[in-house]
Scaffold this active site. Sequence first.
Site, PDB file in Angstrom:
ATOM      1  N   CYS A  99       0.820  -1.203   0.000  1.00  0.00           N
ATOM      2  CA  CYS A  99       0.000   0.000   0.000  1.00  0.00           C
ATOM      3  C   CYS A  99       0.860   1.261   0.000  1.00  0.00           C
ATOM      4  CB  CYS A  99      -0.954  -0.047   1.192  1.00  0.00           C
ATOM      5  SG  CYS A  99      -2.208   1.222   1.178  1.00  0.00           S
ATOM      6  N   HIS A 207      -2.822  -3.344  -1.752  1.00  0.00           N
ATOM      7  CA  HIS A 207      -3.018  -2.867  -0.395  1.00  0.00           C
ATOM      8  C   HIS A 207      -3.759  -3.877   0.461  1.00  0.00           C
ATOM      9  CE1 HIS A 207      -7.152  -0.614  -0.279  1.00  0.00           C
ATOM     10  NE2 HIS A 207      -7.309  -1.876  -0.476  1.00  0.00           N
TER      11      HIS A 207
END
Lengths: 257, 438
Positions: A99, A207
Site C-alpha cells: 500500500c 493494499h
Amino acid sequence: MKTTYSITIGWLYPDLMSTYGDRGNIITFRKRCAWRGIQTTLIPIDSSLNAEKIGEMDFIFGGGSQDLEQELVMRDLKGKKSEAIRQKIEKGTPALFVCGSPQLMGHYYEPAEGKRIEGLGIFDITSVHPGIDMPRCIGNTVGSVIWDNLGTSEPDNFIVGFENHGGRTYLGKTAKPFARVIRGYGNNGVDKTEGVVYKNAIGCYYHGPFLPKNPSVSDFITRRIIEVKYGEKIDLAPLSDALENAARKTLFERFGV
Amino acid sequence: MRTRLAFLSGKIMDVFIRLFHLGAGSTWPGEIALRIDAFFIRRILSGSKIRTIIVVGTNGKTTTSSMITYGLVKAKKTVIHNPEGANLANGVASALIRGATLGGTLTSDFAVLEVDENAFTQVIRDIPSPSAVVFLNLFRDQLDRYGEVHAIAARWKEALSNIPSTTKLVVNGDDPQLVFLSKDKASQTTYFGAPQKDKKKIQLGHDVDSIYCPVCGKKLTYDLVSYSHLGVFHCTCGFKSPFISTNEEVSLPGFAGVYNRYNMNGALATLSVTLRKNPHAARELLDGFAPAFGRQERVNARGRDWILLLSKNPAGFNQSIQAVPELLQNKKSTVVLILNDRIPDGTDVSWIWDVEFENVSRFATDIIATGDRTYDMAIRMKYCFEKEDGERVEAIANLEEALSTAAKKQSSEVPIILLATYTGMLDARELLVGKKLL
C-alpha cells in the site's frame, strides 16, 4: 534432530499504518508458519520501541496509512530507527511493504497538498501525487512476478489483489520492478511495472491483505527468512490451499486473465 | 417558473412510478427536478414552514432516522422521510416531491432526511438552516469511493462553518472527530453517547480510525471504550470528552447491541431537542418501534427462523457479531456470511481482515461463506482457527445453495444468523421471502 525455527517480525506502526485490513498479512504469515511448526514473535515498531531492537528482527512488514498518520510516522521514524531499518535491509533481511509504505521507503513522496515527505531511500523510487483533482488508481489488480520465480508453474507466479493510491511511483535507474501489470494501474498507470524490490525487500501497491490470496508469496518470504537467518534451505510442508486456489481461479476468470 | 417546471416533472414521474410499482426508493423524480433546477431543494423548502432534521454518519443512519420519524409521528406530527439508500441529493429531492401537494407546497411538520456522508456538504448547501443535524459516527467505510476518514471530517467541519446558531446539533460525544467538529458550537450542541454499562476498560480493536487527537495529533488516552474508537477520551493538550446527557435505560424488544443503544440515544436526544420534551417523555415515543430492513430483522422462511444482520464496514460487522449472543440468548447456531463486492457494497473487500471474525466461532455450529467473494470470505474464516482444518467453514458460491444448506443443517429452534453486505442482504431477502424490499 531438526532445528526449531523461529522468526521475529517487526511491524511498522500497527496503530498508524493499518488502513484497510493490512493485518491480514500478519495473520496469514504467522498462521502459515505456525502450521509448519515455525515459531513467530511480533514486535510493533512504534514510538515506544528502542531502535536497537530492530537489529533482532528477521522480517519487517509495513502497511498503508492515511496522510495525517503518514506524517506522524515519519516524524518518529527519522534518525535511529530509519538507520536501523536501512542497515537490516542492506544485510538482506526480508521485508514486505504494501500500500502506502513503499512510498516512505523511497527517496521522497510529494503529496497533493503540503510539503514533500523525505523517505528512507531504501528503494530507488520517487512518488508524486499528480494533484487532488486527478483520479486515484483504484481497483482490482493482477500481476505476474518478474523478480524471482515464486512457484513452479505460471499461475503461482501471478499475484492478485486490490490497489487504491493517489500517488504515482517512478522507478529510478537501479530499481527493479517486483511484477508486471496484467490488470490494473501498477506503479504509475503507464509503464506496466508493479512495485519494486531491493535485496530481499519487496514493495508493492497491492493494499491491505496481500498475502492471504497470494500464499506462494508468503511462503517464499518464509523460505528466504530461514535462508538468511539460519543459512539453510528449507522445504516447507505443503498446506491445503484449496480455498486460496479457488479464490484465485475465480478472480482470474472474472478478470479474463 | 423553473422550479415549478422542475417540481411538476418530478411529481409526474413520481405518480407514474407509484402507479406502476416501479420501486419505492426511486431517486428519479428528484434527479429530474434537480436537472431542470439545480436549486430545486432550496426553493421548494423556502416557501414552507417544514422543519428539517438531517441524519448523517457512517453507521446507523437508517435506524436512527426511522426512530426519529416514528417518535415524531407518535407525537402527532406529520413527517416526510426519505427511504433507505435514497440518501443523496436526488433522494432528498424525491422525498420532498413525494411529500408535497400537487401545488408544490410542503405542508408536513417535519422532513427527516438521512444523508450519505459524502453528500452531506452538498445537501447542507441546499438546506442552509435545518432544524437539527444529527452526527452519529464516522468510521472507515468504502475507501474505494469515499477516501479517508480525515478528509470527510474536514469537509463536514467546513460545511458547518456557515450553519446558523438556531440549528441544533446532536452529536455523538464518544467520537473524537465529531466532538472536534462541533467544538466551537457548544451552545447549540447536545451530546449523546452509550449507556455507562457499555463502556469498559478495554484495549482498542483493529477497526479504529480516529484515535489521534484532532487538535494536536498526539495519541488520545482512552479511559473507557464502548466499541471501535468510541469512548471516553482525553489528550494532554486539553481536548477531552464533552459532557454527555444520555439515557441509561435504552432497550426495546428484539433490539440488541451497543450500536443500537447509540442509535436510540441519538434519536432520543433529537426528539427531546426538537419537541422540547424531557428525555423520559421522549423515550415513551419509541415504544413499539420495530427494526428496519436487515437490521436484526427476523424472518421465517423454509421452516426456519432467520435473523438478518446487515453490515457494511468493519465497525458495523463487529457490532453485528457482538450483538449475536444477545440475540441468540447465548445459544449456538448456523452462521451464513454473504460477501459481495458490487458498488453499493464497496468493490474492495480488504476490510474483512479488520473484523474480529474470530468471535463468530464462539456461537457458530457451522459457518457457510457465500456471495460474489465467497472464497475471500472463506479464507478469512479459515485463518480464524488455530488448526489448519477449516472444517467448520464451507464455501458455497451459489447463494441459493448456501441458504438451503443452512436451512438443512439447522434443525433446532434456534434462528439461523445471516450476516451480509448490502446487496447480499437484498439478494438473500429476495430468495427467503420472495421480495426485495418490505
